[in-house]
Design a protein around this motif. Structure first.
Motif, PDB file in Angstrom:
ATOM      1  N   GLN B  51      40.338  35.646  30.499  1.00 32.66           N
ATOM      2  CA  GLN B  51      41.376  36.107  29.572  1.00 32.66           C
ATOM      3  C   GLN B  51      41.215  37.605  29.312  1.00 32.66           C
ATOM      4  O   GLN B  51      40.148  38.171  29.493  1.00 32.66           O
ATOM      5  N   MET B  52      42.339  38.240  28.927  1.00 34.85           N
ATOM      6  CA  MET B  52      42.292  39.690  28.693  1.00 34.85           C
ATOM      7  C   MET B  52      41.331  39.970  27.541  1.00 34.85           C
ATOM      8  O   MET B  52      41.452  39.377  26.469  1.00 34.85           O
ATOM      9  N   SER B  70      46.514  42.081  36.799  1.00 35.65           N
ATOM     10  CA  SER B  70      45.330  41.659  37.564  1.00 35.65           C
ATOM     11  C   SER B  70      44.902  40.231  37.254  1.00 35.65           C
ATOM     12  O   SER B  70      43.975  39.722  37.875  1.00 35.65           O
ATOM     13  N   LEU B  71      45.550  39.594  36.287  1.00 33.13           N
ATOM     14  CA  LEU B  71      45.057  38.283  35.849  1.00 33.13           C
ATOM     15  C   LEU B  71      44.941  37.249  36.972  1.00 33.13           C
ATOM     16  O   LEU B  71      43.971  36.488  37.006  1.00 33.13           O
ATOM     17  N   LYS B 121      50.819  34.052  33.704  1.00 36.29           N
ATOM     18  CA  LYS B 121      50.064  34.546  34.869  1.00 36.29           C
ATOM     19  C   LYS B 121      49.171  33.462  35.471  1.00 36.29           C
ATOM     20  O   LYS B 121      48.315  33.750  36.304  1.00 36.29           O
ATOM     21  N   GLY B 122      49.299  32.232  34.972  1.00 35.41           N
ATOM     22  CA  GLY B 122      48.562  31.131  35.595  1.00 35.41           C
ATOM     23  C   GLY B 122      47.229  30.796  34.967  1.00 35.41           C
ATOM     24  O   GLY B 122      46.449  30.034  35.553  1.00 35.41           O
ATOM     25  N   LEU B 123      46.936  31.362  33.796  1.00 36.40           N
ATOM     26  CA  LEU B 123      45.666  31.023  33.156  1.00 36.40           C
ATOM     27  C   LEU B 123      45.777  29.695  32.415  1.00 36.40           C
ATOM     28  O   LEU B 123      46.841  29.326  31.925  1.00 36.40           O
ATOM     29  N   LYS B 320      42.488  47.852  36.871  1.00 34.06           N
ATOM     30  CA  LYS B 320      43.082  47.107  37.963  1.00 34.06           C
ATOM     31  C   LYS B 320      42.171  47.295  39.168  1.00 34.06           C
ATOM     32  O   LYS B 320      41.554  48.345  39.322  1.00 34.06           O
ATOM     33  N   ALA B 321      42.123  46.293  40.021  1.00 41.75           N
ATOM     34  CA  ALA B 321      41.280  46.433  41.210  1.00 41.75           C
ATOM     35  C   ALA B 321      41.854  47.479  42.161  1.00 41.75           C
ATOM     36  O   ALA B 321      43.057  47.763  42.134  1.00 41.75           O
TER      37      ALA B 321
END
Lengths: 555, 375
Positions: B51-52, B70-71, B121-123, B320-321
């Protein structure tokens, strides 16, 4: 014998104790030597007797992680063996600790000979002086005073200490006993706590006089209950009049061992063995002669001690080192030792070891004082000026914490530093003359006792090298075989040095093994990086400390 | 002396090691070169973040969108860690979820909004009310009114993971060098790196965290990689009761308990890098503030003793990556997680290895291209 007028409960038994005794002394007197169980199910008891090793932890009145050697008995106290992982629960604190912020001219840390002398000297110049000592029994390891009420000094050494402590109390210096120093920050800022007060100290100048702790020999069985340092046995006897065992075997290197053997023998213990790793001084007369020349009185005292021991039927076995220790029956230990080429065994209730000393230099290292490795003593020596100032301005180091030098030298160094730290009086040449004489004596003394000690690099694979995390020599060797970049890499790979003693025993051993592996000579960077806390400290104490002087961490 | 290899990985932390592992698995000859200085991975405290983090959002509000985008990488990162846990024979990975705690209605409302964004975002997250929170975590202080529980989150023991990862790379014949690379470039169709030694490779993967920006600049990329030294604490062992990774909606903290029973307290309190290029040093204010906050959250830890404090270096970049080649078809590839490097290391390393070897990465790396840093 002391009147044992208090009772404490240990597990399901009632133990009588004299007022002023440590919990460890009361339990030892009652024949109890197993204080806790480790994660791997091993038993542990008193080892260092001075608050360093953290192996004598017990639960007192439901509170875990209390050092039996540093805690005084209280009538009705409930003591229990500590489980490997004590329950995590909220324990109502007796009271919120008081907090005090102090800004003296001079702070002295340590209440041994050097520290007391430094505080007296500084206070007498009119400087606002505070001395903090972690023990409640005064005098440090050399003068170790009695903890019991109304007992006379055992001998001249204890009487000298009592006199010096009285002088300290009569001086304008403030004495705070039982203060565990847990951290030091640039400034310097020193943080400490007693049982009921949390201190933050911002002195103008700091004198560190924290002494040394003993170096054992790492051999199989050195962690068994009943195996302890010679100093631990000495404290049990000198401070609490409790013999470490009915029969005691002493192995070591250096003059302390014979002294304690004599003290214990006079106290009624049977000395099953007194062994020193050094060859007999008879085979090397020249250092003994130098010793006599440097300080005839002290040398005579030493030789008198050996003669007195012989009259009691105890003769030092020279050239003798222990190889392993095992428990043969309840409370009986058997030591296998080598005398020259010959292997033999001896049995005793208590086995005591002292193979030299390690300076307690954690505070000095944290503050960035530079040090050099001393190969003769196998430890770091703090760089100092003639006035005992370290490479950190305003931070002084006296006595054994800056490298082994002995109590007589520590007294003089304390006086020099105490005067210099106030900036008021230059040290006199008489003082430095005395210091030179004490140092010559120390040099001759340790030449007399020079020995090839067994090297931890050659220890048997099953030998525990990290008592706290129970890491064995074979695990260390496996980590070394992977060619680690530095000591920190070995620590992370093996957990050596991650336990409660914070690397005090395993650190020097690991540094030596790593140096042997890499061929890189030892220096001040060979050891674990200094870290706060320098002693385990409760989160309650840390949170109460007044360290918010400058910026805040958030936003 | 010149070392020749197929894939040269600059940086031997968990990201670089993961890249090396993937490349070696694919049959490449791999060399890792590491400066052995102020690493993040060797000082890491083992949180698996998904989580953020409120810390990041508060300190870098302008980068919130980057973090949010990026999540999906974070979700995939946990799977990568589970695979690694299997492969390495256990790294004490525990996935009982992470709790972010609210002590006011305002903080609870912030978590609810955050949870909605994260679900999109799919979490796998849910909001717990007070009763549900204390059913999950009876060890918490009663001051909390709600929490966000992220089921993706967990923890692992980085000491075990690092040790086993190194052993696995050794087993695969990955070569390791201690050297500080000061310059990289392309020469005659090869990638070259210069430190005390010279390295020549088919491809280079830069996984050097805070050291990456300096290497990238001469190549025309301005990547902000200042190191962020962070404070951490560990206590002596106690009975294992804290199963979750604990964070706070508004204050900087991570708190968790290792299998050893030791409690690790961190979460972004600053340390310093200023003493003589030495190890990062701790700040007294961070020490007291960090552990005092831990005591407010889990009152029982107040009675535990601290054994050690230390500092490690995080490299947040832009949240961010950064993944992929410097330019299309280039020989030099990036593997920068961008915050939470230990969590993201395995997935970022694997993506970078695929990018360098021209195979299909485990997930789409187009959103993470280094192009955004081109002048």
């Amino acid at each position: 014998m002391m009147k044992r007028s208090l009772t404490i409960a240990f597990e399901n038994e009632t133990v009588n104790a004299a007022p002023g005794m440590s919990v460890a002394a009361a339990l030892t007197a009652a024949g109890q030597r197993v204080f806790r169980e480790t994660d791997q199910g091993a038993e542990r008891g008193i080892f260092c007797g001075m608050g360093v090793c953290q192996d004598c932890l017990v639960e007192i009145d439901g509170k875990p992680n209390v050092r039996a050697c540093m805690t005084k008995v209280r009538d009705g106290m409930r003591v229990a063996r500590q489980a490997p992982r004590p329950s995590l629960q909220v324990r109502p604190a007796a009271e919120e600790p008081a907090t005090e912020t102090v800004a003296p001219d001079v702070l002295v840390i340590g209440g041994g000979p050097g520290g007391m002398k430094a505080a007296i000297a500084a206070a007498q110049t009119g400087a606002n002086t505070v001395l903090m000592d972690e023990r409640t029994v005064s005098g440090g390891q050399f003068y170790k005073q009695t903890g019991l009420d109304g007992t006379e000094p055992l001998d001249r050494q204890q009487a000298d200490g009592a006199r010096l402590h009285d002088e300290l109390l009569a001086s304008p210096a403030r004495y705070i006993g039982g203060a565990e120093i847990w951290g030091a920050f640039d400034g310097p800022v020193i943080v400490a706590a007693t049982a009921d007060c949390v201190y933050t100290v911002r002195p103008k100048t700091l004198i560190v006089a924290t002494g040394a702790y003993e170096r054992p020999l790492m051999i199989p069985g050195w962690t068994l209950p009943g195996v302890m340092t010679v100093g631990a046995a000495q404290t049990l006897w000198r401070s609490y009049r409790v013999p470490a065992g009915k029969t005691v075997a002493i192995f070591g290197n250096g003059p302390l061992n014979a002294q304690v053997a004599l003290e214990l023998a006079e106290g009624g213990a049977a000395i099953a063995m007194l062994a020193d790793a050094a060859p007999s001084p008879v085979t090397r007369p020249s250092p003994a002669l130098a010793l006599a020349a440097a300080d005839p009185a002290l040398a005579a005292k030493g030789f008198g001690m050996l003669a007195n021991l012989r009259r009691r039927g105890v003769s030092t076995q020279w050239n003798t080192v222990p190889r392993s220790i095992r428990q043969v029956e309840a409370d009986q230990l058997e030591v296998e030792y080598a005398r020259g080429e010959r292997i033999a065994t001896v049995r005793a209730d208590a086995v005591c070891m002292n193979f030299g000393f390690q300076p307690q230099n954690e505070i000095l290292r944290l503050l960035g004082a530079r040090m050099d490795y001393d190969p003769r003593f196998g430890h770091l020596r703090t760089q100092r000026t003639e006035t005992m100032e370290t490479t950190v301005k305003g931070v002084y180091a006296v006595g054994d914490c800056s490298g082994l030098g002995g109590a007589p030298a520590a007294l003089v160094e304390g006086e020099i530093a105490g005067l210099a730290a106030t900036g008021k009086t230059a040290p006199s040449s008489a003082l430095s003359g005395r210091l030179q004489r004490h140092r010559r004596f120390q040099k001759a003394l340790w030449e007399t006792y020079a020995a090839d000690l067994p090297d931890v690099r050659d220890a048997a694979p099953e030998t525990i090298v990290c008592r706290c995390e129970e890491v064995r020599k074979e695990q260390l060797d496996a980590a070394l075989a992977a060619n680690p970049s530095d000591i920190g890499a070995v620590k992370r790979a093996t957990r050596i040095g991650m336990g409660r003693c914070q690397g005090r025993y395993c650190g020097p051993a690991l540094a030596s093994c790593l140096s042997g592996h890499t061929g890189k000579p030892l220096d001040e960077f060979s050891y674990f990086a200094p870290r706060v806390p320098v002693k385990p400290v409760s989160i309650a104490v840390v949170a109460s400390s007044d360290l918010s002087a400058d910026d805040t961490a958030d936003d | 002396m010149t070392e020749k290899t197929d894939i040269l990985v600059i940086g031997g932390g968990i990201t670089g090691q993961s890249a090396a592992l993937a490349a070696a698995d694919a049959g490449a000859r791999v060399t890792i070169v590491d400066a052995a200085r102020n690493a993040g991975s060797t000082a890491n405290a083992g949180s698996l973040h998904v989580q953020m983090q409120s810390r990041f959002l508060r300190l870098n509000p302008h980068l919130a969108d980057n973090l949010e985008s990026s999540l999906p990488l974070y979700v995939r990162a946990v799977t990568a860690w589970e695979e690694l846990d299997q492969r390495l024979g256990g790294v004490e990975l525990v996935r009982q979820g992470g709790l972010m705690l609210a002590e006011t209605a305002e903080q609870a409302a912030f978590l609810e909004q955050k949870a909605e964004r994260e679900i999109r975002k799919g979490l796998d997250v849910e909001i717990l009310d007070r009763d549900a929170l204390f059913r999950h975590a009876p060890y918490l202080s009663e001051r909390f009114v709600a929490a966000e529980l992220c089921h993706n989150e967990g923890k692992l023991n980085p000491l075990v993971a690092n040790r086993k990862m190194t052993a696995e790379l050794d087993r695969l014949g990955v070569s390791r060098h201690v050297d500080r690379i000061v310059q990289i470039g392309e020469e005659n169709g090869k990638a070259v790196a210069q430190g005390a030694e010279r390295f020549v490779a088919d491809r280079i993967i830069i996984a050097a965290a805070w050291g990456s920006g300096e290497l990238a600049r001469p190549l025309g990329l301005t990547i902000p990689t200042p190191g962020e030294p962070l404070h951490m604490n560990i206590t002596e062992p106690a009975e294992y009761v804290i199963h979750h990774l604990i964070q706070h909606a508004e204050r900087s903290i991570t708190l968790k308990q290792f299998a050893s029973g030791q409690v690790v307290i961190g979460g972004g309190w600053p340390a310093t890098l200023d003493r003589d290029d030495a190890l990062p040093a701790i700040k007294p204010q961070s020490l007291t503030g960090n552990v005092a906050l831990a005591g407010e959250i889990v009152p029982a830890v107040v009675g535990l003793r601290l054994l050690r404090t230390w500092a490690g270096v995080n490299t947040p970049v832009d949240g961010k990556a950064t993944l992929g080649p410097i330019k299309a078809g280039g020989l030099i590839h990036f593997a920068l997680p961008g915050d939470a490097g230990y969590t993201l290391g395995p997935i970022v390393g694997r993506c970078a290895a695929a990018s360098a070897m021209g195979t299909t990465p485990p997930m789409d790396i187009a959103p993470f291209t280094p192009d955004r840093f081109a002048a």
